[in-house]
Motif scaffolding. Sequence first.
Motif: not given
Length: 321
Positions: A3-16, A147-153, A157-162
């Motif tokens: 759903s639109k709400k789910s996609i937006i939520s996933s994107a915001i969570n990644t950015l946060q 990681e932002a990846c839901p499976h932490n794989l 996030t780690s490459t963003t930090a680098q």
Amino acid sequence: MKSKKSIISSAINTLQLEAEAILGLIENVNDDFVNIINLIVKSKGRVIVTGIGKSAIIAQKIVATFNSTGTPAIFMHAADAVHGDLGMIQKDDIVICLSKSGNTPEIKVLTPLLKQSGNIMIGMVGQLDSELAMQADYVLNTAVEKEACPHNLAPTTSTTAQLAMGDALAVCLLHTRKFNEADFAKYHPGGSLGKRLYLKASDIALKNQKPQIHPSAYVKDVIVEISQNRLGAVVVVDGDVILGIITDGDIRRMLENHTNLANIRASDLMNANPKKVDKEVLAMEALEVIRKNNITQLLVTDSDKYFGIIHLHDLLQEGII
């Protein structure tokens, strides 16, 4: 389908998550970081940046940023290093090795070889008890909680930090070296950013015709001169002295207000206070004059003598706008 709400939520969570990871690096800007900056600035060699997998991609970006901001750097893939690429490392080079775990097989093989060469080795690593962290002369801690990846794989996030830590290094080196706009232009001569910093009004004006006419010229001659040079204007001069400018807009207004054109001369049509810039002025400054005065043509002078004309379209073509 999500759903639109789910996609937006996933994107915001990644950015946060990635934003929090970058903010978490602030406490890792320590004495090692300062020592690394001073070592690189004082070094007679280059910075060799290496990594494996996604870290290798980040390493390439760091190299590109270093080179474009005055720090000579070379990328070396960690997997290729043990198959001959170690030969690119010279005596005075400093090596920065990127790895989230610091324990991949390639890194474990590479680190003792780097130690044997006697080069200073910096580990940009996410685990301080890893092989890389233990072997490194200096450590840049880029640890992240997850990681932002839901499976932490997947490295996210780690490459963003680098990447952020690499930018912090590059900008600190830039400031320490007093790398200025002129230096930036030297390294970016082909891009629009570089052009903003080095392209002068004279460089553009020289590519155009130099339309000019005597103040006593009749309207017909004025129109012909404007049409032939395709700049939408002609400069009224008497020898080397600029008297004014006539644009195609002036011609249209004249035709609206006069039916008898026989006795109208250039001096009757011209704007006696044209906007001018010196030929040494940067093109981006010329653009500001054009914008501020809502005009499309701008006179370029050389010691107050007529040098040429810049048209707004010239700046568009050069990518200044």
